[in-house]
Design a protein around this motif. Structure first.
Motif, PDB file in Angstrom:
ATOM      1  N   GLN A 175       3.022   1.641  -0.756  1.00 43.51           N
ATOM      2  CA  GLN A 175       2.203   0.352  -1.153  1.00 43.51           C
ATOM      3  C   GLN A 175       2.550  -1.063  -0.548  1.00 43.51           C
ATOM      4  O   GLN A 175       1.731  -1.830  -0.416  1.00 43.51           O
ATOM      5  CB  GLN A 175       2.535   0.338  -2.836  1.00 43.51           C
ATOM      6  CG  GLN A 175       1.734  -0.767  -3.607  1.00 43.51           C
ATOM      7  CD  GLN A 175       0.121  -0.442  -3.439  1.00 43.51           C
ATOM      8  OE1 GLN A 175      -0.201   0.699  -3.618  1.00 43.51           O
ATOM      9  NE2 GLN A 175      -0.526  -1.486  -3.407  1.00 43.51           N
ATOM     10  N   GLU A 221       0.147  -1.904   2.328  1.00 42.72           N
ATOM     11  CA  GLU A 221      -1.251  -2.446   1.837  1.00 42.72           C
ATOM     12  C   GLU A 221      -0.733  -3.961   1.193  1.00 42.72           C
ATOM     13  O   GLU A 221      -1.865  -4.936   1.557  1.00 42.72           O
ATOM     14  CB  GLU A 221      -1.773  -1.581   0.693  1.00 42.72           C
ATOM     15  CG  GLU A 221      -3.047  -1.839   0.087  1.00 42.72           C
ATOM     16  CD  GLU A 221      -3.787  -1.039  -0.887  1.00 42.72           C
ATOM     17  OE1 GLU A 221      -4.707  -1.431  -1.763  1.00 42.72           O
ATOM     18  OE2 GLU A 221      -3.337   0.106  -0.761  1.00 42.72           O
ATOM     19  N   ASN A 222       0.200  -4.116   0.477  1.00 46.45           N
ATOM     20  CA  ASN A 222       0.300  -5.573  -0.046  1.00 46.45           C
ATOM     21  C   ASN A 222       0.573  -6.552   0.888  1.00 46.45           C
ATOM     22  O   ASN A 222       0.272  -7.612   0.689  1.00 46.45           O
ATOM     23  CB  ASN A 222       1.608  -5.299  -1.140  1.00 46.45           C
ATOM     24  CG  ASN A 222       1.310  -4.587  -2.309  1.00 46.45           C
ATOM     25  OD1 ASN A 222       0.185  -4.330  -2.423  1.00 46.45           O
ATOM     26  ND2 ASN A 222       2.443  -4.350  -2.963  1.00 46.45           N
ATOM     27  N   THR A 223       1.225  -6.093   2.132  1.00 42.22           N
ATOM     28  CA  THR A 223       1.409  -7.024   3.291  1.00 42.22           C
ATOM     29  C   THR A 223       0.521  -6.898   4.518  1.00 42.22           C
ATOM     30  O   THR A 223       0.651  -7.599   5.512  1.00 42.22           O
ATOM     31  CB  THR A 223       3.002  -6.668   3.898  1.00 42.22           C
ATOM     32  OG1 THR A 223       2.772  -5.404   4.132  1.00 42.22           O
ATOM     33  CG2 THR A 223       3.860  -7.179   2.660  1.00 42.22           C
ATOM     34  N   SER A 261       8.898 -10.525  -1.210  1.00 49.08           N
ATOM     35  CA  SER A 261       7.725 -10.099  -1.544  1.00 49.08           C
ATOM     36  C   SER A 261       7.367 -10.320  -2.880  1.00 49.08           C
ATOM     37  O   SER A 261       8.568 -10.198  -3.824  1.00 49.08           O
ATOM     38  CB  SER A 261       7.453  -8.588  -1.095  1.00 49.08           C
ATOM     39  OG  SER A 261       8.320  -7.868  -1.853  1.00 49.08           O
ATOM     40  N   ASN A 299       4.300  -9.754  -5.988  1.00 47.16           N
ATOM     41  CA  ASN A 299       3.109  -9.278  -6.423  1.00 47.16           C
ATOM     42  C   ASN A 299       2.968  -9.592  -7.690  1.00 47.16           C
ATOM     43  O   ASN A 299       3.578  -9.224  -8.799  1.00 47.16           O
ATOM     44  CB  ASN A 299       3.149  -7.593  -6.196  1.00 47.16           C
ATOM     45  CG  ASN A 299       3.487  -7.305  -4.991  1.00 47.16           C
ATOM     46  OD1 ASN A 299       2.963  -7.610  -3.935  1.00 47.16           O
ATOM     47  ND2 ASN A 299       4.685  -6.409  -4.440  1.00 47.16           N
ATOM     48  N   SER A 343      -0.539  -9.274 -10.964  1.00 45.49           N
ATOM     49  CA  SER A 343      -1.850  -8.852 -11.304  1.00 45.49           C
ATOM     50  C   SER A 343      -2.292  -9.553 -12.515  1.00 45.49           C
ATOM     51  O   SER A 343      -1.705  -9.001 -13.718  1.00 45.49           O
ATOM     52  CB  SER A 343      -2.054  -7.388 -11.412  1.00 45.49           C
ATOM     53  OG  SER A 343      -3.437  -7.011 -11.495  1.00 45.49           O
ATOM     54  N   GLU A 347      -5.468  -9.081  -7.925  1.00 48.65           N
ATOM     55  CA  GLU A 347      -3.841  -9.123  -7.599  1.00 48.65           C
ATOM     56  C   GLU A 347      -3.807 -10.085  -6.404  1.00 48.65           C
ATOM     57  O   GLU A 347      -4.384 -10.255  -5.494  1.00 48.65           O
ATOM     58  CB  GLU A 347      -3.529  -7.654  -7.006  1.00 48.65           C
ATOM     59  CG  GLU A 347      -2.135  -7.392  -6.828  1.00 48.65           C
ATOM     60  CD  GLU A 347      -1.901  -5.954  -6.520  1.00 48.65           C
ATOM     61  OE1 GLU A 347      -0.630  -5.763  -6.224  1.00 48.65           O
ATOM     62  OE2 GLU A 347      -2.841  -5.131  -6.401  1.00 48.65           O
ATOM     63  N   ASN A 396      -0.573 -11.005  -3.686  1.00 44.70           N
ATOM     64  CA  ASN A 396       0.615 -10.840  -3.041  1.00 44.70           C
ATOM     65  C   ASN A 396       1.020 -11.933  -2.087  1.00 44.70           C
ATOM     66  O   ASN A 396       0.119 -12.228  -1.206  1.00 44.70           O
ATOM     67  CB  ASN A 396       0.151  -9.385  -2.123  1.00 44.70           C
ATOM     68  CG  ASN A 396      -0.450  -8.444  -2.852  1.00 44.70           C
ATOM     69  OD1 ASN A 396      -1.629  -8.093  -2.463  1.00 44.70           O
ATOM     70  ND2 ASN A 396       0.243  -7.894  -4.004  1.00 44.70           N
ATOM     71  N   SER A 448       4.282 -12.787   0.685  1.00 42.40           N
ATOM     72  CA  SER A 448       5.418 -12.333   1.224  1.00 42.40           C
ATOM     73  C   SER A 448       5.979 -13.052   2.249  1.00 42.40           C
ATOM     74  O   SER A 448       5.159 -14.173   2.696  1.00 42.40           O
ATOM     75  CB  SER A 448       4.990 -10.932   1.933  1.00 42.40           C
ATOM     76  OG  SER A 448       4.314 -11.231   2.968  1.00 42.40           O
TER      77      SER A 448
END
Length: 797
Positions: free
Chosen positions: A156, A159-161, A686, A688, A690, A696, A698, A700
């Motif tokens: 995950q 994907e978040n970064t 990082s 995150n 939502s 959402e 994100n 970082s």
């Protein structure tokens, strides 16, 4: 040397003493004689639910039956189904990212019912990793019970970064850095605990098939969509994985098919707000109704255009076109055995320099490389009925063909410089057997013994530079380890690996010892001691040619090069608690590695008859890398989490080591005690959030402190003056801030769109050399300037 021998002798004495009791202490968890043949042969199904404390489905949680090959995932309704379950008492293990691991016995003994029901509730934890790790002990084990400190990067995070490959994603780990080493071609390294990339061992599914050749550009070649997670063990890991693990081990665990699903993602980025970088990814997974046959396939296509930072018509980020395709297949003949096959192919074409519209030999400077890599492996796992004993047989291989061009100077307008084209052939394979045995004696012991053969054959030809590397390396490794849980609060892990390497006359013995003590319910104290070695063979930098001062800079090993040895010590304290009802985890770690006969590169005087520059790898004296790492994780709720880590370190040689034999800038010396490209501090964070299900955010960031960089003469500096002398530069600090915002546009198809900016503050190097004579290796800091991106992702289950 005496410490290494003493630890090894003590470990072996305990091995042979304890092993004599093994046959007397095997215990079955069921009594086959107590049931009828009909029940013993009948297969059942376990249907269960897994929810969080607030009653929400624990989507994606993994459910396995311990000591078997049976397992599945929790679906969107919070339900799971385990099929082909035999009669008996089974232990179910449930794990999930950000949740405490659960273990619970389930009794399957009803002759009338085909299905058994079970329900579980998982508790949130601040540790945002999966609960089961394999790298530290080479066996599956709950993280909290592992005596070795392990950091885990879940899929995950990629994907978040907005990380399309491992090179971009592993930045978000404590004690770990990635760095671009060449403006022309993007040669990159992973650095652990302040040591250069060549000290780190890159594994794929615990197999060391990532060769020196693939270490040049391979970090960008491993796509994120094939990765289940990345496990990092900092410090000497060679007691289990052989040489080149002095700084630590980075283990890339590839995805297994666990559910029927398909996903696709398209991302369009613009480097420096203008240069396009396009990535398309695809995944698909399918499992049959009996859950005994599954297939996972993935693919990636990337097209990135080159970027020029200072308008001199020479690239700082190279052209890159890449195609990757792969698959993973498993078959389970029964609940105690599993056959796994993995295969992937990579085609990577990159070019940097200038005059991209002309053939390489018609340019002023070109570094280009075209790779064709195929890699795969087969593994057979077999559990023994009624026990937790297991045997694994495996073979993995990697074959890479590379065509290159490393050339410089305007004289290349003549066809005689076509000889600057080169080629490389590399074959690597690993084969081995591993046996794990559990016995009860003064606590619980998990013995792991194994044999591993590593073979690497490389032929690298660069005719224009009169260089041919024809190297065959072979390593026979035998390892033995005892993971001893003396009590619920105290465990001791020790063992050794014995390596006979074709480049080293004597056998290398690498012992390790680890201790873990639970000071209280959620506070663990760990300590580790290990040794390691690096053989005097070809490394990644030897297979790369950098353009400096309009000349080629190549690396060669000294004919007198000896092995390099290391001794590492580390200790860490992990504490998980609730801070104002917020699950929080704090980790503090101290590390120290001492190197003997350390490898150092010395730039020699230019060879006038050959017309290129040589850096020779020699043995220096000793060196010490030590420091501390701090990590904080907070899980506010299902919708918000925060994680950060910082490392403070010192990386120095024991004595002044020569880095250059040429004339250097006045006031400087051609000797230094500082290790190059090793900042005293660096870190990441990082965040995150939502706020509602459909949105959402994100955030970082990467923080990099100042470091010493070698800068060779010949180029035009940022102020327009000619660099006449080689010198050591001290870089400034950098803070790279990234943001991504995603919106769900279809809940049914799990479709979302996302937009974002990487390196928002454009914190980037601003003193690149200009012109034909530039030093292409003078590059440091963040790997890209400000970059905007947008994309869409969808998945179907």
């Amino acid at each position: 040397m005496y410490i290494r021998s003493l630890v090894t002798i003590v470990c072996l004495m305990f091995v042979f003493t304890s092993a004599s009791f093994a046959a007397k202490n095997t215990k079955n968890n069921t009594s086959a004689a107590a049931v009828s043949a009909e029940l013993r042969n009948k297969l059942y199904r376990i249907h269960g639910t897994v929810l969080t404390e607030d009653g929400k489905p624990a989507i994606g949680a993994t459910v396995i039956i311990k000591n078997t090959t049976l397992g599945c995932k929790v679906d969107t309704k919070g339900e799971f189904y385990l099929k082909n379950v035999p009669y008996g008492v089974h232990t179910l293990q449930i794990t999930s990212v950000g949740k405490e691991a659960l273990e619970q016995e389930v009794v399957v003994n009803d002759a009338l019912a085909d299905e058994v029901h079970a329900s579980f509730t998982m508790k949130e934890t601040a540790v945002r990793t999966g609960s089961v790790v394999v790298t530290a002990t080479r066996t599956d084990k709950i993280y909290q019970d592992v005596p070795v400190k392990v950091s885990v990067l879940e899929s995950q995070v990629f994907e978040n970064t907005q990380s399309s490959n491992i090179f971009d994603g592993v930045k978000f780990q404590p004690g770990l850095r990635v760095e671009n080493m060449c403006q022309n071609c993007g040669f990159a390294e992973i650095k652990l605990n302040g040591l250069q990339g060549r000290y780190s061992q890159i594994l794929i599914d615990s197999r060391p098939v990532f060769s020196a050749l693939n270490g040049v550009y391979g970090l960008e070649q491993i796509p994120a969509n094939m990765i289940e997670r990345v496990e990092v063990v900092r410090g000497g890991g060679s007691a289990l994985y052989g040489g080149s693990a002095v700084g630590g081990v980075v283990n890339i665990i590839t995805k297994d098919p666990v559910e029927n699903t398909m996903s696709a993602m398209i991302t369009q980025s613009f480097t420096d707000l203008k240069v396009p970088d396009f990535v398309a990814q695809m995944n698909a997974s399918v499992i049959n109704a009996n859950q005994d046959l599954g297939l996972f396939v993935f693919g990636l296509y990337r097209d990135r255009k080159h970027w020029d930072a200072n308008g001199d018509n020479f690239s700082e980020i190279c052209d890159l076109t890449m195609n990757t395709f792969g698959s993973r297949l498993f078959y389970k003949p029964d609940h105690l055995s599993k056959l796994s096959l993995e295969f992937h192919a990579i085609k990577d074409d990159r070019r940097g320099g200038d005059r991209f519209d002309l053939p390489p030999h018609r340019s002023n400077i070109t570094e280009s490389a075209r790779h064709n890599t195929i890699s795969g492996g087969i593994t057979y796992d077999k559990f023994f009925a009624g026990t937790s004993n297991k045997v694994s047989l495996y073979t993995s291989f990697q074959q890479t063909t590379r065509n290159t061009f490393y050339g410089a100077k305007e004289e290349m307008d003549s066809d005689e410089f076509v000889d600057a084209y080169g080629s490389t052939e590399n074959v690597t394979y690993v084969t081995g057997v591993q046996y794990t045995h559990t016995l009860m004696l003064a606590g619980s012991h998990v013995w792991t013994v194994g044999y591993e053969l590593t073979y690497d054959d490389i032929l690298d030809k660069a005719p224009a530079y009169d260089r041919t590397i024809d190297q065959f390396a072979r390593d026979h490794g035998i390892y033995i380890q005892d993971d001893w849980a003396i009590t619920d609060d105290f465990s001791f892990l020790f063992g050794s690996r014995f390596d006979k390497h074709s480049f080293i006359d004597d056998m290398v013995i690498s012992p390790r010892a680890n201790i873990m003590y639970k000071l209280m319910q959620d506070m663990n104290l760990r300590a580790t001691f290990s040794t390691g070695f690096r053989s005097p063979q070809t490394f990644d930098e030897d297979l790369h040619i950098t353009q400096v001062s309009g000349e080629a800079l190549i690396h060669l090993n000294s004919p007198d090069l000896k092995p390099e040895y290391s001794m590492s010590f580390g200790t860490s304290l992990d504490y998980t608690f609730e801070l104002a009802s917020i699950p929080t985890s704090v980790s503090v770690e101290y590390f120290r590695t001492h190197l003997d006969d350390v490898f150092v590169n010395v730039a020699l005087e230019e060879e006038s008859d050959q017309g290129f520059i040589i850096e020779e790898k020699r043995n220096g004296g000793g060196a010490v890398v030590q420091g501390a790492t701090f990590e904080l994780q907070m899980q506010f709720d299902d919708e918000m989490d925060f994680k950060t880590g910082f490392t403070f370190q010192s990386s120095q040689y024991d004595d002044f080591e020569e880095w250059n034999e040429n004339e250097v800038l006045e006031g400087q010396s051609n000797k230094t005690k500082d290790m190059m490209r090793s900042p005293d501090w660096y870190g990441y964070f990082s965040y995150n959030w939502s706020p509602i299900h459909e949105i959402e955010l994100n955030l970082s960031g990467i923080l990099t402190g100042p470091m010493i960089i070698p800068h060779y003469a010949g180029g035009i500096d940022a102020d327009g003056f000619l660099n006449k002398y080689d010198q050591l530069e001290k870089s400034k600090e950098f803070f790279e801030l990234n943001a991504q915002l995603s919106f769900e546009i279809s809940h049914e198809n799990n479709a979302k769109v996302f937009v974002g900016v990487q390196n928002i503050l454009n914190s980037f190097q601003d003193d690149f050399d200009k012109g034909l004579g530039r030093d292409a290796g003078y590059i440091y800091g963040p790997t890209r300037p400000i970059t905007v991106f947008c994309g869409i992702k969808t998945s179907i289950q």
